[in-house]
Write a protein that holds these residues in place. Sequence first.
Motif, mmCIF file in Angstrom:
data_model
loop_
_atom_site.group_PDB
_atom_site.id
_atom_site.type_symbol
_atom_site.label_atom_id
_atom_site.label_comp_id
_atom_site.label_asym_id
_atom_site.label_seq_id
_atom_site.Cartn_x
_atom_site.Cartn_y
_atom_site.Cartn_z
ATOM 1 N N ARG A 4 0.901 -1.010 -0.104
ATOM 2 C CA ARG A 4 0.081 -0.088 -0.054
ATOM 3 C C ARG A 4 0.796 1.237 -0.122
ATOM 4 N NH1 ARG A 4 -5.194 0.649 3.835
ATOM 5 N NH2 ARG A 4 -6.098 2.758 2.885
ATOM 6 N N PRO A 5 0.439 1.950 -0.851
ATOM 7 C CA PRO A 5 1.482 3.340 -0.978
ATOM 8 C C PRO A 5 1.374 4.168 0.319
ATOM 9 C CG PRO A 5 -0.393 3.426 -2.594
ATOM 10 C CD PRO A 5 -0.247 2.083 -1.902
ATOM 11 N N THR A 6 2.259 4.963 0.771
ATOM 12 C CA THR A 6 2.328 5.601 1.915
ATOM 13 C C THR A 6 2.364 7.170 1.535
ATOM 14 O OG1 THR A 6 4.683 5.544 1.993
ATOM 15 C CG2 THR A 6 3.631 3.910 3.152
ATOM 16 N N SER A 7 2.641 7.628 0.358
ATOM 17 C CA SER A 7 2.487 8.935 0.130
ATOM 18 C C SER A 7 1.859 9.008 -1.507
ATOM 19 C CB SER A 7 3.598 9.517 -0.030
ATOM 20 O OG SER A 7 4.408 9.384 -0.810
ATOM 21 N N TYR A 8 1.469 10.162 -1.641
ATOM 22 C CA TYR A 8 0.780 10.426 -3.191
ATOM 23 C C TYR A 8 2.092 10.433 -4.108
ATOM 24 C CZ TYR A 8 -1.126 13.107 -7.095
ATOM 25 O OH TYR A 8 -1.505 13.633 -8.348
ATOM 26 N N ASP A 9 3.081 10.528 -3.801
ATOM 27 C CA ASP A 9 4.198 10.421 -4.677
ATOM 28 C C ASP A 9 4.546 8.868 -5.223
ATOM 29 O OD1 ASP A 9 4.747 13.151 -5.034
ATOM 30 O OD2 ASP A 9 5.957 13.058 -3.258
ATOM 31 N N ASP A 10 4.233 7.935 -4.249
ATOM 32 C CA ASP A 10 4.180 6.564 -4.516
ATOM 33 C C ASP A 10 3.373 5.708 -5.128
ATOM 34 O OD1 ASP A 10 6.436 6.589 -2.621
ATOM 35 O OD2 ASP A 10 5.283 5.912 -1.028
ATOM 36 N N LEU A 11 2.382 6.713 -5.770
ATOM 37 C CA LEU A 11 1.376 6.165 -6.610
ATOM 38 C C LEU A 11 1.856 6.223 -7.992
ATOM 39 C CD1 LEU A 11 -1.920 7.691 -5.290
ATOM 40 C CD2 LEU A 11 -1.391 5.754 -5.090
ATOM 41 N N PRO A 12 1.445 5.208 -8.794
ATOM 42 C CA PRO A 12 1.726 5.262 -10.048
ATOM 43 C C PRO A 12 1.060 6.094 -11.018
ATOM 44 C CG PRO A 12 0.349 3.302 -9.978
ATOM 45 C CD PRO A 12 0.757 3.950 -8.297
ATOM 46 N N LEU A 13 1.303 6.584 -12.261
ATOM 47 C CA LEU A 13 0.733 7.732 -12.838
ATOM 48 C C LEU A 13 -0.931 7.305 -13.008
ATOM 49 C CD1 LEU A 13 3.049 8.794 -15.490
ATOM 50 C CD2 LEU A 13 2.379 10.053 -13.580
ATOM 51 N N THR A 14 -1.175 6.001 -13.247
ATOM 52 C CA THR A 14 -2.581 5.677 -13.516
ATOM 53 C C THR A 14 -2.751 4.343 -12.490
ATOM 54 O OG1 THR A 14 -2.112 4.118 -15.457
ATOM 55 C CG2 THR A 14 -2.925 6.287 -15.847
ATOM 56 N N ILE A 23 -6.613 2.043 -1.330
ATOM 57 C CA ILE A 23 -6.401 3.286 -0.997
ATOM 58 C C ILE A 23 -7.538 3.814 -0.501
ATOM 59 C CG2 ILE A 23 -5.770 5.655 -2.360
ATOM 60 C CD1 ILE A 23 -4.068 3.888 -4.219
ATOM 61 N N LEU A 24 -8.732 3.709 -1.296
ATOM 62 C CA LEU A 24 -9.846 4.062 -0.710
ATOM 63 C C LEU A 24 -10.577 3.374 0.580
ATOM 64 C CD1 LEU A 24 -11.594 5.084 -4.040
ATOM 65 C CD2 LEU A 24 -10.250 6.573 -2.317
ATOM 66 N N ILE A 51 -7.280 4.751 -13.732
ATOM 67 C CA ILE A 51 -7.676 6.010 -12.925
ATOM 68 C C ILE A 51 -6.325 6.793 -12.805
ATOM 69 C CG2 ILE A 51 -8.563 6.682 -10.802
ATOM 70 C CD1 ILE A 51 -9.383 3.281 -11.376
ATOM 71 N N PRO A 52 -6.475 7.924 -13.213
ATOM 72 C CA PRO A 52 -5.357 8.948 -13.166
ATOM 73 C C PRO A 52 -5.075 9.180 -11.721
ATOM 74 C CG PRO A 52 -6.682 9.662 -14.986
ATOM 75 C CD PRO A 52 -7.187 8.726 -14.191
ATOM 76 N N LYS A 53 -3.770 9.429 -11.236
ATOM 77 C CA LYS A 53 -3.568 9.535 -9.947
ATOM 78 C C LYS A 53 -3.915 10.990 -9.417
ATOM 79 C CE LYS A 53 1.141 10.989 -9.205
ATOM 80 N NZ LYS A 53 2.500 10.658 -8.529
ATOM 81 N N ALA A 54 -4.143 11.779 -10.250
ATOM 82 C CA ALA A 54 -4.557 13.236 -9.977
ATOM 83 C C ALA A 54 -5.975 13.119 -9.813
ATOM 84 C CB ALA A 54 -4.452 14.000 -11.053
ATOM 85 N N GLU A 55 -6.719 12.119 -10.403
ATOM 86 C CA GLU A 55 -7.984 12.144 -10.041
ATOM 87 C C GLU A 55 -8.357 11.282 -8.702
ATOM 88 O OE1 GLU A 55 -12.290 12.069 -10.485
ATOM 89 O OE2 GLU A 55 -10.791 13.100 -11.310
ATOM 90 N N VAL A 56 -7.589 10.510 -8.387
ATOM 91 C CA VAL A 56 -7.593 9.842 -6.833
ATOM 92 C C VAL A 56 -7.544 11.088 -5.751
ATOM 93 C CG1 VAL A 56 -6.411 8.391 -5.253
ATOM 94 C CG2 VAL A 56 -6.626 7.683 -7.691
ATOM 95 N N LEU A 57 -6.577 12.037 -5.953
ATOM 96 C CA LEU A 57 -6.298 12.850 -5.132
ATOM 97 C C LEU A 57 -7.754 13.883 -5.137
ATOM 98 C CD1 LEU A 57 -4.550 14.486 -3.212
ATOM 99 C CD2 LEU A 57 -3.661 15.587 -5.088
ATOM 100 N N ARG A 58 -8.258 13.942 -6.333
ATOM 101 C CA ARG A 58 -9.443 15.136 -6.402
ATOM 102 C C ARG A 58 -10.537 14.431 -5.530
ATOM 103 N NH1 ARG A 58 -14.014 15.095 -8.394
ATOM 104 N NH2 ARG A 58 -13.807 13.282 -9.071
ATOM 105 N N PHE A 59 -10.790 13.120 -5.866
ATOM 106 C CA PHE A 59 -11.687 12.387 -5.091
ATOM 107 C C PHE A 59 -11.614 12.515 -3.640
ATOM 108 C CE2 PHE A 59 -13.504 8.569 -3.201
ATOM 109 C CZ PHE A 59 -15.028 8.664 -3.629
ATOM 110 N N LEU A 60 -10.425 12.393 -2.982
ATOM 111 C CA LEU A 60 -10.192 12.322 -1.693
ATOM 112 C C LEU A 60 -10.436 13.625 -1.116
ATOM 113 C CD1 LEU A 60 -7.093 9.776 -1.640
ATOM 114 C CD2 LEU A 60 -9.338 9.476 -0.768
#
Length: 63
Positions: A4-14, A23-24, A51-60
């Motif tokens: 499980r990623p520990t930060s946003y930077d650890d996530l892949p682009l999609t 994550i959710l 799912i783009p990682k920017a979209e995950v951040l937006r949703f959260l």
Amino acid sequence: MDRRPTSYDDLPLTLSVRELMPILSVGRSTAYELIHSGQIRNVRIGRRICIPKAEVLRFLKNN
């Protein structure tokens, strides 16, 4: 992803739906429901849902 990623930077682009679930902290059905309802925007490449990682951040941030 093996861990499980520990930060946003650890996530892949999609992310795949399988990578999105931990994550959710949701199950498979809920993840697909969020995608199909348009709450989480995604891109389809063939049959694959990406799912783009920017979209995950937006949703959260919005939820």
